[in-house]
Design a protein around this motif. Structure first.
Motif, mmCIF file in Angstrom:
data_model
loop_
_atom_site.group_PDB
_atom_site.id
_atom_site.type_symbol
_atom_site.label_atom_id
_atom_site.label_comp_id
_atom_site.label_asym_id
_atom_site.label_seq_id
_atom_site.Cartn_x
_atom_site.Cartn_y
_atom_site.Cartn_z
ATOM 1 N N GLY A 202 0.802 -1.227 0.000
ATOM 2 C CA GLY A 202 0.000 0.000 0.000
ATOM 3 C C GLY A 202 0.828 1.267 0.000
ATOM 4 O O GLY A 202 0.277 2.362 0.002
ATOM 5 N N SER A 203 2.167 1.130 -0.005
ATOM 6 C CA SER A 203 2.998 2.331 -0.071
ATOM 7 C C SER A 203 3.267 2.687 -1.529
ATOM 8 O O SER A 203 3.484 1.813 -2.361
ATOM 9 C CB SER A 203 4.341 2.095 0.623
ATOM 10 O OG SER A 203 4.133 1.991 2.001
ATOM 11 N N LYS A 204 3.253 3.977 -1.799
ATOM 12 C CA LYS A 204 3.494 4.438 -3.171
ATOM 13 C C LYS A 204 4.537 5.538 -3.129
ATOM 14 O O LYS A 204 4.600 6.308 -2.162
ATOM 15 C CB LYS A 204 2.196 4.990 -3.766
ATOM 16 C CG LYS A 204 1.108 3.939 -3.904
ATOM 17 C CD LYS A 204 -0.177 4.585 -4.367
ATOM 18 C CE LYS A 204 -1.099 3.528 -4.926
ATOM 19 N NZ LYS A 204 -1.816 3.978 -6.102
ATOM 20 N N TYR A 205 5.314 5.613 -4.196
ATOM 21 C CA TYR A 205 6.405 6.579 -4.199
ATOM 22 C C TYR A 205 6.468 7.335 -5.512
ATOM 23 O O TYR A 205 6.070 6.826 -6.565
ATOM 24 C CB TYR A 205 7.741 5.854 -3.982
ATOM 25 C CG TYR A 205 7.771 5.084 -2.682
ATOM 26 C CD1 TYR A 205 7.511 3.712 -2.670
ATOM 27 C CD2 TYR A 205 8.031 5.729 -1.473
ATOM 28 C CE1 TYR A 205 7.517 3.002 -1.473
ATOM 29 C CE2 TYR A 205 8.039 5.033 -0.281
ATOM 30 C CZ TYR A 205 7.784 3.667 -0.287
ATOM 31 O OH TYR A 205 7.788 2.968 0.889
ATOM 32 N N GLY A 206 6.980 8.550 -5.428
ATOM 33 C CA GLY A 206 7.184 9.356 -6.630
ATOM 34 C C GLY A 206 8.409 10.218 -6.460
ATOM 35 O O GLY A 206 8.868 10.455 -5.332
ATOM 36 N N CYS A 207 8.978 10.677 -7.583
ATOM 37 C CA CYS A 207 10.155 11.548 -7.491
ATOM 38 C C CYS A 207 10.203 12.464 -8.706
ATOM 39 O O CYS A 207 9.605 12.172 -9.741
ATOM 40 C CB CYS A 207 11.436 10.745 -7.384
ATOM 41 S SG CYS A 207 11.715 9.604 -8.738
ATOM 42 N N ALA A 208 10.910 13.567 -8.564
ATOM 43 C CA ALA A 208 11.096 14.501 -9.677
ATOM 44 C C ALA A 208 12.436 15.197 -9.507
ATOM 45 O O ALA A 208 12.882 15.438 -8.384
ATOM 46 C CB ALA A 208 9.965 15.528 -9.719
ATOM 47 N N TYR A 209 13.066 15.513 -10.636
ATOM 48 C CA TYR A 209 14.391 16.140 -10.621
ATOM 49 C C TYR A 209 14.394 17.391 -11.493
ATOM 50 O O TYR A 209 13.711 17.448 -12.508
ATOM 51 C CB TYR A 209 15.428 15.203 -11.241
ATOM 52 C CG TYR A 209 15.669 13.947 -10.471
ATOM 53 C CD1 TYR A 209 14.867 12.819 -10.672
ATOM 54 C CD2 TYR A 209 16.710 13.851 -9.545
ATOM 55 C CE1 TYR A 209 15.091 11.657 -9.976
ATOM 56 C CE2 TYR A 209 16.929 12.685 -8.847
ATOM 57 C CZ TYR A 209 16.121 11.601 -9.064
ATOM 58 O OH TYR A 209 16.339 10.437 -8.374
ATOM 59 N N THR A 221 17.591 20.410 -7.949
ATOM 60 C CA THR A 221 16.526 20.088 -6.991
ATOM 61 C C THR A 221 16.060 18.671 -7.259
ATOM 62 O O THR A 221 15.912 18.279 -8.418
ATOM 63 C CB THR A 221 15.312 21.044 -7.177
ATOM 64 O OG1 THR A 221 15.703 22.362 -6.834
ATOM 65 C CG2 THR A 221 14.136 20.630 -6.302
ATOM 66 N N ALA A 222 15.845 17.922 -6.179
ATOM 67 C CA ALA A 222 15.210 16.612 -6.302
ATOM 68 C C ALA A 222 14.199 16.481 -5.176
ATOM 69 O O ALA A 222 14.466 16.923 -4.060
ATOM 70 C CB ALA A 222 16.232 15.487 -6.232
ATOM 71 N N VAL A 223 13.050 15.923 -5.501
ATOM 72 C CA VAL A 223 12.006 15.744 -4.494
ATOM 73 C C VAL A 223 11.536 14.298 -4.548
ATOM 74 O O VAL A 223 11.254 13.773 -5.622
ATOM 75 C CB VAL A 223 10.803 16.680 -4.756
ATOM 76 C CG1 VAL A 223 9.742 16.488 -3.675
ATOM 77 C CG2 VAL A 223 11.240 18.132 -4.813
ATOM 78 N N PHE A 224 11.488 13.669 -3.395
ATOM 79 C CA PHE A 224 10.983 12.298 -3.284
ATOM 80 C C PHE A 224 9.797 12.296 -2.335
ATOM 81 O O PHE A 224 9.826 12.977 -1.309
ATOM 82 C CB PHE A 224 12.067 11.362 -2.752
ATOM 83 C CG PHE A 224 13.053 10.947 -3.799
ATOM 84 C CD1 PHE A 224 14.003 11.839 -4.271
ATOM 85 C CD2 PHE A 224 13.025 9.667 -4.328
ATOM 86 C CE1 PHE A 224 14.903 11.460 -5.252
ATOM 87 C CE2 PHE A 224 13.935 9.277 -5.303
ATOM 88 C CZ PHE A 224 14.866 10.179 -5.760
ATOM 89 N N VAL A 225 8.769 11.547 -2.709
ATOM 90 C CA VAL A 225 7.552 11.511 -1.900
ATOM 91 C C VAL A 225 7.160 10.059 -1.642
ATOM 92 O O VAL A 225 7.223 9.224 -2.550
ATOM 93 C CB VAL A 225 6.395 12.228 -2.650
ATOM 94 C CG1 VAL A 225 5.067 11.998 -1.956
ATOM 95 C CG2 VAL A 225 6.684 13.713 -2.760
ATOM 96 N N GLY A 226 6.769 9.765 -0.424
ATOM 97 C CA GLY A 226 6.245 8.445 -0.085
ATOM 98 C C GLY A 226 4.860 8.588 0.515
ATOM 99 O O GLY A 226 4.661 9.429 1.386
ATOM 100 N N LEU A 227 3.899 7.803 0.007
ATOM 101 C CA LEU A 227 2.527 7.852 0.521
ATOM 102 C C LEU A 227 2.143 6.477 1.035
ATOM 103 O O LEU A 227 2.489 5.467 0.423
ATOM 104 C CB LEU A 227 1.529 8.186 -0.598
ATOM 105 C CG LEU A 227 1.676 9.464 -1.395
ATOM 106 C CD1 LEU A 227 0.630 9.488 -2.516
ATOM 107 C CD2 LEU A 227 1.484 10.665 -0.490
#
Lengths: 312, 164
Positions: A202-209, A221-227
């Motif tokens: 049920g965990s989901k992840y995303g990232c952007a650079y 810049t880098a951003v990582f997200v975990g939901l």
């Protein structure tokens, strides 16, 4: 390069003994960051302790049917990229590893070396006017001082690290490890052994650079997200890590529950999350990019990362 | 503290037992001690790729590795690619596709290509561009280099199907 001695460690214990008994000694693993700093006269070591070939630190393994994944600190970045287990269970780690340097550097660089250089990696950008390139040591890093590429996904994965010293092994979380990092690696007398994380259903992840240019460009810049989602698709938990953009190497954001708790991550919720996240980042400008641009690129990267996680 | 050691390593199929200073990079060792000057010193910073050699079949930047750390390894430089005094198919492809102008980046590009073709049988353009992403060429604009790598890949496939 200025002369120094080299001794190959026969085992981890030997490496620790050498570290303890020799002041001004450094661990030499992949060597890609270390040798650059020596060439730029930012470091003048007396002894390098070679740990390549210590198989006890080079592994990617799973326990509990893939629920716990461990990665040894001497694992090459290229090995991360080709590991099917990580492709399945931690694609954001693959994404981060793929952004590191070039094929050649990924064949040489290690997971531990990348993590332990989160402290400051500046001086290698070669930008005109960069005082660090002259060997000056009393100049603050500019915003090109890149954070560790792997630290962000590991923070979002809520990974733990095992470090060892003469006092034995210790398990710590990644934030505590980040606090132990110095300008030229980890605290004296300490070796990073491994990192590990739990893979959650049920965990989901995303990232952007946002990169400056090409493969060898700097990540601005880098951003990582975990939901973590509830059964009904609403959000139970969120963690965000922002690298670059800030006076701090990494900004970890986890206190936005008023905005996301039990809500679907879409539309106005995403906008609210992005705006609230920006309040946590201590933005700086640098030689090349204004603070307004830095804020805007971070906002856009954050939005993309959140959307990617939500739709994963 | 002792700052020299004797190392044993294989370079282009030949075994060498040599005393090296600990602070000597693999690049300087290859060029200055073994006179293998085909591998170039460009930036000496790991940025340009001109110093690329194969270490146990994988491309690495020799300017960012200590020679002593290569003890026991199998190194291939550009000089090690030729076959019976003939150009290696990758080298032939670079010549035929006009992928060489000043030639300074070429050894590194060729070794990166060899490393890529060691791993992959079928190539897409994105993989080719990724493989040379750590290499700077001031002359060619990269297009002919990409073409040469595609050609080399096709040649390798043909050779595998029909070794004669």
């Amino acid at each position: 390069m200025l002369g120094f001695a080299y001794e190959k460690a026969e085992c981890l214990l030997h490496a620790l003994k050498l570290l303890e008994s020799n002041k001004n000694s450094y661990i030499y693993a992949g060597g890609t960051d270390l040798l650059l700093k020596i060439k730029h006269k930012q470091l003048k070591p007396k002894l390098l302790i070679g740990i390549n070939g210590l198989n006890e630190l080079s592994f990617i393994s799973e326990q509990n049917e893939g629920k716990i994944i461990s990665i040894g600190s001497l694992t090459k970045i290229s090995e991360i990229l080709s590991e099917p287990l990580l492709r399945e269970k931690a694609p954001i780690l693959i994404s981060a590893a793929s952004k590191i340097g070039s094929v050649e550097l990924r064949n040489m660089g290690t997971v531990g070396g990348n993590i332990c250089n989160a402290g400051a990696n500046c001086g290698a950008c070669g930008l005109p006017g960069c005082k660090m390139m002259t060997g000056t040591t009393n100049v603050k890093p500019c915003a090109y001082a890149s954070y560790s590429d792997l630290m962000l996904p590991l923070l979002v994965l809520k990974a733990k690290a095992t470090i060892c010293s003469s006092e034995g092994d210790k398990n710590i979380d990644m934030l505590e490890l980040l606090s132990m990092l110095r300008r030229f690696g980890i605290a004296p007398g300490v070796i990073l052994k491994e990192v590990r994380f739990i893979t959650k259903e049920g965990s989901k992840y995303g990232c952007a650079y946002v990169n400056s240019n090409g493969a060898m460009g700097v990540t601005l810049t880098a951003v990582f997200v975990g939901l973590t989602l509830n059964d009904d698709g609403t959000c139970r938990d969120m963690i965000m890590a922002v690298g670059g953009s800030s006076i701090r190497e990494i900004t970890l954001i986890s206190e936005l529950d008023q905005i996301y708790k039990n809500k679907k991550i879409e539309g106005n919720v995403i906008e609210g999350l992005v705006n609230a996240a920006m309040d946590h980042v201590e933005f700086i400008d640098n030689m090349k990019y204004s603070i307004d641009y830095t804020i805007e690129r971070t906002k856009q990267a954050t939005k993309i990362a959140i959307k990617e996680a939500a739709s994963a | 503290m002792n700052m020299k050691s004797t190392i044993c390593l294989v370079v282009n199929g030949l075994e060498h037992n040599v005393e090296v200073e600990h602070s000597t990079t693999l690049l300087d060792f290859l060029r200055d001690r073994l006179s293998l000057t085909g591998t170039k010193k460009g930036c000496d910073n790991g940025d340009c790729g001109a110093c690329t050699v194969l270490l146990n079949g994988k491309p690495i930047m020799s300017c960012l590795m200590l020679a002593i750390d290569a003890a026991g390894a199998n190194i291939t430089t550009i000089e090690g690619l030729q076959m019976d005094n003939k150009l290696h198919p990758i080298q032939r492809a670079f010549v035929d596709e006009g992928a060489i102008q000043c030639g300074y980046c070429t050894p590194g590009m060729v070794m990166a290509t060899k490393g890529l073709l060691n791993e992959k049988r079928r190539l897409v353009e994105a993989e080719i561009r990724e493989a040379i992403s750590g290499h700077i060429c001031r002359c060619t604009g990269y297009e002919n280099i990409v073409k040469a790598i595609k050609t080399a890949s096709v040649q390798q496939k043909k050779q595998r199907r029909d070794p004669n």
